[in-house]
Design a protein around this motif. Structure first.
Motif, PDB file in Angstrom:
ATOM      1  N   UNK A  31       1.679   4.329  -2.564  1.00  0.00           N
ATOM      2  CA  UNK A  31       0.514   4.946  -1.949  1.00  0.00           C
ATOM      3  C   UNK A  31      -0.134   4.095  -0.871  1.00  0.00           C
ATOM      4  N   UNK A  32       0.441   2.937  -0.568  1.00  0.00           N
ATOM      5  CA  UNK A  32      -0.140   2.021   0.428  1.00  0.00           C
ATOM      6  C   UNK A  32       0.890   1.709   1.509  1.00  0.00           C
ATOM      7  N   UNK A  33       0.399   1.344   2.673  1.00  0.00           N
ATOM      8  CA  UNK A  33       1.265   0.914   3.766  1.00  0.00           C
ATOM      9  C   UNK A  33       1.715  -0.513   3.494  1.00  0.00           C
ATOM     10  N   UNK A  34       3.036  -0.767   3.496  1.00  0.00           N
ATOM     11  CA  UNK A  34       3.517  -2.141   3.261  1.00  0.00           C
ATOM     12  C   UNK A  34       2.967  -3.098   4.315  1.00  0.00           C
ATOM     13  N   UNK A  35       2.712  -4.311   3.911  1.00  0.00           N
ATOM     14  CA  UNK A  35       2.190  -5.348   4.809  1.00  0.00           C
ATOM     15  C   UNK A  35       3.200  -6.489   4.847  1.00  0.00           C
ATOM     16  N   UNK A  36       3.738  -6.768   6.026  1.00  0.00           N
ATOM     17  CA  UNK A  36       4.716  -7.841   6.200  1.00  0.00           C
ATOM     18  C   UNK A  36       4.140  -8.898   7.123  1.00  0.00           C
ATOM     19  N   UNK A  37       4.341 -10.159   6.768  1.00  0.00           N
ATOM     20  CA  UNK A  37       3.852 -11.257   7.602  1.00  0.00           C
ATOM     21  C   UNK A  37       4.931 -12.315   7.726  1.00  0.00           C
ATOM     22  N   UNK A  38       4.947 -12.970   8.880  1.00  0.00           N
ATOM     23  CA  UNK A  38       5.854 -14.090   9.111  1.00  0.00           C
ATOM     24  C   UNK A  38       5.284 -15.311   8.399  1.00  0.00           C
ATOM     25  N   UNK A  48      -6.170   7.705  -0.253  1.00  0.00           N
ATOM     26  CA  UNK A  48      -7.172   7.933  -1.312  1.00  0.00           C
ATOM     27  C   UNK A  48      -6.541   8.329  -2.645  1.00  0.00           C
ATOM     28  N   UNK A  49      -5.358   8.953  -2.617  1.00  0.00           N
ATOM     29  CA  UNK A  49      -4.704   9.382  -3.861  1.00  0.00           C
ATOM     30  C   UNK A  49      -3.741   8.331  -4.418  1.00  0.00           C
ATOM     31  N   UNK A  50      -3.793   7.098  -3.898  1.00  0.00           N
ATOM     32  CA  UNK A  50      -2.918   6.031  -4.396  1.00  0.00           C
ATOM     33  C   UNK A  50      -3.233   5.762  -5.863  1.00  0.00           C
ATOM     34  N   UNK A  51      -2.203   5.553  -6.689  1.00  0.00           N
ATOM     35  CA  UNK A  51      -2.433   5.316  -8.120  1.00  0.00           C
ATOM     36  C   UNK A  51      -3.244   4.050  -8.375  1.00  0.00           C
ATOM     37  N   UNK A  52      -4.096   4.121  -9.376  1.00  0.00           N
ATOM     38  CA  UNK A  52      -4.881   2.959  -9.787  1.00  0.00           C
ATOM     39  C   UNK A  52      -3.978   2.035 -10.590  1.00  0.00           C
ATOM     40  N   UNK A  53      -4.290   0.755 -10.557  1.00  0.00           N
ATOM     41  CA  UNK A  53      -3.517  -0.232 -11.300  1.00  0.00           C
ATOM     42  C   UNK A  53      -4.427  -0.875 -12.320  1.00  0.00           C
ATOM     43  N   UNK A 108      -1.071 -15.671  -4.455  1.00  0.00           N
ATOM     44  CA  UNK A 108      -0.954 -14.455  -3.653  1.00  0.00           C
ATOM     45  C   UNK A 108      -1.665 -13.334  -4.399  1.00  0.00           C
ATOM     46  N   UNK A 109      -2.629 -12.715  -3.715  1.00  0.00           N
ATOM     47  CA  UNK A 109      -3.380 -11.601  -4.282  1.00  0.00           C
ATOM     48  C   UNK A 109      -3.346 -10.444  -3.301  1.00  0.00           C
ATOM     49  N   UNK A 110      -3.542  -9.250  -3.822  1.00  0.00           N
ATOM     50  CA  UNK A 110      -3.655  -8.088  -2.944  1.00  0.00           C
ATOM     51  C   UNK A 110      -4.858  -7.271  -3.387  1.00  0.00           C
ATOM     52  N   UNK A 111      -5.398  -6.537  -2.441  1.00  0.00           N
ATOM     53  CA  UNK A 111      -6.490  -5.609  -2.734  1.00  0.00           C
ATOM     54  C   UNK A 111      -6.048  -4.251  -2.230  1.00  0.00           C
ATOM     55  N   UNK A 112      -5.695  -3.352  -3.150  1.00  0.00           N
ATOM     56  CA  UNK A 112      -5.750  -3.442  -4.603  1.00  0.00           C
ATOM     57  C   UNK A 112      -4.601  -4.273  -5.179  1.00  0.00           C
ATOM     58  N   UNK A 113      -4.826  -4.731  -6.413  1.00  0.00           N
ATOM     59  CA  UNK A 113      -3.830  -5.542  -7.118  1.00  0.00           C
ATOM     60  C   UNK A 113      -2.625  -4.687  -7.501  1.00  0.00           C
ATOM     61  N   UNK A 114      -1.571  -5.352  -7.918  1.00  0.00           N
ATOM     62  CA  UNK A 114      -0.389  -4.656  -8.412  1.00  0.00           C
ATOM     63  C   UNK A 114       0.656  -4.394  -7.353  1.00  0.00           C
ATOM     64  N   UNK A 115       0.591  -5.095  -6.228  1.00  0.00           N
ATOM     65  CA  UNK A 115       1.586  -4.919  -5.173  1.00  0.00           C
ATOM     66  C   UNK A 115       2.841  -5.720  -5.506  1.00  0.00           C
ATOM     67  N   UNK A 116       3.980  -5.165  -5.182  1.00  0.00           N
ATOM     68  CA  UNK A 116       5.243  -5.869  -5.326  1.00  0.00           C
ATOM     69  C   UNK A 116       5.369  -6.850  -4.172  1.00  0.00           C
TER      70      UNK A 116
END
Length: 166
Positions: free
Chosen positions: A80-87, A105-110, A30-38
């Motif tokens: 700083x990002x909209x949560x993404x939920x999937x079934x 645009x002001x979301x913290x960098x990871x 599981x990866x996210x763009x940007x990385x560091x998502x819970x």
């Protein structure tokens, strides 16, 4: 008579394969763009991207007729990002996942070190009293390894980085 035996053998092998279909451990990256998502599985935090899970440990299979199904929800959240939920279903868990998060645009960098799985927000350098935080990080890391949420190689690499900060 040989034809009947061969048909019975084929049916037996097919039945065994269908029965064992739900018993295999499937690794899913599981990866996210940007990385560091819970990452949350059915509302429970299981780590931080990038990470690897084993589908049968996180989403236990349920038998429906002759098939095995995995069901639930997978949510990725990041400041700083909209949560993404999937079934979650068998198809989704049969491949690696990369989720693109919509961020302000002001979301913290990871940084790479802050994207490590399930690490608490502890000081990055040892300070008086930091040994308790280090012990807690190591315990959480060990729990992730025991649950099969990270590989042995990932465990050793992250453990080394934690200890190198002492």
């Amino acid at each position: 008579m040989t034809t009947i035996r061969s048909k019975v053998a084929v049916l037996g092998v097919t039945a065994l394969a269908l029965t064992l279909q739900g018993c295999w451990s499937i690794p899913v990256n599981i990866r996210s763009d940007p990385a560091g998502a819970t990452v949350l599985a059915n509302g429970q935090v299981i780590g931080t991207t990038p990470m690897q899970i084993y589908a049968d440990r996180v989403f236990p299979h349920k038998r429906k007729g002759l098939d095995w199904h995995r069901e639930g929800t997978l949510t990725l959240e990041r400041s700083g990002c909209t949560p993404e939920t999937m079934e979650v279903d068998n198809d989704l868990l049969s491949r690696s996942l990369t989720v693109e998060l919509e961020c302000r645009p002001d979301a913290p960098m990871v940084t790479a070190s802050s994207a490590l799985p399930a690490q608490p927000a502890a000081a990055t350098r040892a300070s008086p009293g930091a040994s308790g935080a280090t012990a807690q990080r190591l315990e959480e890391l060990e729990a992730l390894r025991r649950q099969g949420l990270i590989s042995v190689e990932e465990y050793q690499s992250i453990r080394k980085r934690i200890l190198d900060q002492l």
